[in-house]
Enzyme design. Structure first.
Site, PDB file in Angstrom:
ATOM      1  N   GLY A 245       0.817  -1.208   0.000  1.00  0.00           N
ATOM      2  CA  GLY A 245       0.000   0.000   0.000  1.00  0.00           C
ATOM      3  C   GLY A 245       0.850   1.257   0.000  1.00  0.00           C
ATOM      4  NE  ARG A 276      26.355  21.955 -32.943  1.00  0.00           N
ATOM      5  CZ  ARG A 276      27.667  22.110 -32.852  1.00  0.00           C
ATOM      6  NH1 ARG A 276      28.172  23.213 -32.337  1.00  0.00           N
ATOM      7  NH2 ARG A 276      28.474  21.159 -33.278  1.00  0.00           N
ATOM      8  CD  GLU A 371       9.336   3.495  -4.609  1.00  0.00           C
ATOM      9  OE1 GLU A 371       8.126   3.690  -4.787  1.00  0.00           O
ATOM     10  OE2 GLU A 371      10.096   4.302  -4.048  1.00  0.00           O
TER      11      GLU A 371
END
Length: 392
Positions: A245, A276, A371
């Protein structure tokens, strides 16, 4: 020191979907990143050191537990505000966002949701300001994607328990004041424990030689017969669902954060391509560079829409774990692809510390793994749509 000229892209006018409070929160975080993070982050990343002087500022801009109720020191904000803060912090650096994510979703969230009133009032106000820094101990040397097989455990000794085991790849560990540690009791049930620095047998060796998240402090948590008072056990939820959770909340924040990294790379590449000159014109006028830039803004816009909708669902209490997994996986992969394309637009300059792109690329190599890895999140979606688990 190069000035921070970042301008956030909003191709589909998503600001129209945000409240004035949302925009105020975001602008506050964005201004702080430009002032406090951008001027120093490259130096700290080169030195592989976490800039601890940023901790009070992170607290002030709501980086720590913005959705925690005001009675516990939080800002009482909604989930979209939380996401926007994470977006701005990761625009600065994934490691800074990681520190805030861990503090918010993996330390403050479980104390708020799973703790008792005494634990909330003792820890949350100090965590909200950054007076206390926390970390989250779930991953072990032998168990990453399979946390339910953890071997860290504790035994009942009357008024306290004795904790043994080890956790690794822990953000904030080297200087954390407290750790939310997940361990099995004598019946193999997983519980959360608040372990405080200074408890005998608790050490936090730092992890060195990282090529990624270099401005974030990573370490191990070692528990050698650590006596933890029973008052430090989170009483209101146990089992593997408790740490998962917390990870839902953190992964949601990462989905927003990755957009910040992608926007920074896109903005840098767009500005560089306009300035550039090759073959007598800006390289932004070359078809292949336009293809890269057009695809970048398309993918960023899709991720913004996906994540805003997820935030609405989170606010309504309707977002599922699988929906969060989809957003985390999509957005981090999107960000890393954009970072690589942006690096090519800058040519050789793209690998230097003069620009943020290579630092973002290296950081995102961690974000795509931690994770929940890129592959695990795909299998979470697969399980959700088929009803069949690929894990067992």
């Amino acid at each position: 020191m190069k000035p921070d000229l970042f301008q956030a892209p909003d191709y589909y006018l998503l600001d129209d979907l945000l409240t004035e409070e949302h925009k105020l929160v975001r602008e506050s975080a964005r201004a702080w990143v430009k002032k406090a993070v951008s001027p120093i982050i490259e130096d700290y990343a080169q030195r592989a050191e976490f800039p601890k002087e940023l901790i009070p500022g992170l607290g002030e801009v709501g980086g720590f537990g913005p959705y925690i109720p005001t009675e516990y020191g939080g800002a009482g904000l909604d989930q979209i505000s939380y996401g926007l803060i994470m977006q701005e912090l990761e625009r600065g650096d994934s490691g800074i966002r990681s520190t805030a994510s861990v503090q918010s979703s993996l330390v403050m969230y479980p104390i708020w949701k799973y703790g008792n009133e005494e634990q909330r009032t003792k820890y949350l106000p100090k965590l909200a300001t950054g007076e206390f820094i926390g970390c989250f101990g779930l991953t072990e040397p032998n168990y990453g994607s399979d946390p339910g097989s953890m071997i860290t455990n504790f035994k009942d000794k009357g008024d306290h328990v004795v904790l043994n085991g080890a956790k690794m790849w822990i953000s904030n560990a080297p200087f954390a004041d407290i750790a939310i540690v997940w361990a099995k009791d004598e019946s193999d049930r997983i519980h959360g424990l608040i372990v405080e620095r200074g408890m005998k047998g608790f050490t936090t060796p730092e992890t060195h030689n990282k090529w990624s998240l270099r401005a974030s402090a990573t370490g191990e948590l070692i528990f050698d017969n650590v006596k933890v008072p029973k008052a430090n056990i989170l009483p209101n939820k146990s089992g593997l669902g408790a740490p998962l959770g917390c990870l839902d909340s953190a992964r949601y924040g990462i989905a927003w954060g990755a957009i910040g990294a992608a926007m920074d790379c896109y903005d840098t590449a767009l500005r560089y391509a306009k300035e550039r000159i090759q073959f007598d014109k800006p390289i932004a006028g070359m078809q292949l560079q336009q293809k890269k830039l057009a695809e970048m803004i398309t993918e960023i816009t899709k991720a913004q829409l996906l994540t805003w909708r997820l935030g609405v669902l989170r606010n309504d209490g309707r977002a599922t774990t699988a929906q969060i997994s989809m957003a985390k996986r999509n957005n981090v992969n999107m960000a890393i692809q954009i970072a690589r394309e942006a690096r090519q637009i800058l040519g050789g300059m793209g690998i230097t510390g003069e620009y943020s792109i290579m630092r973002h690329i290296m950081n995102l190599e961690s974000v795509i793994t931690y994770e929940g890895t890129h592959d695990i999140h795909l299998l979470i979606t697969g399980m959700d749509i088929t009803g069949i688990s690929a894990f067992k």
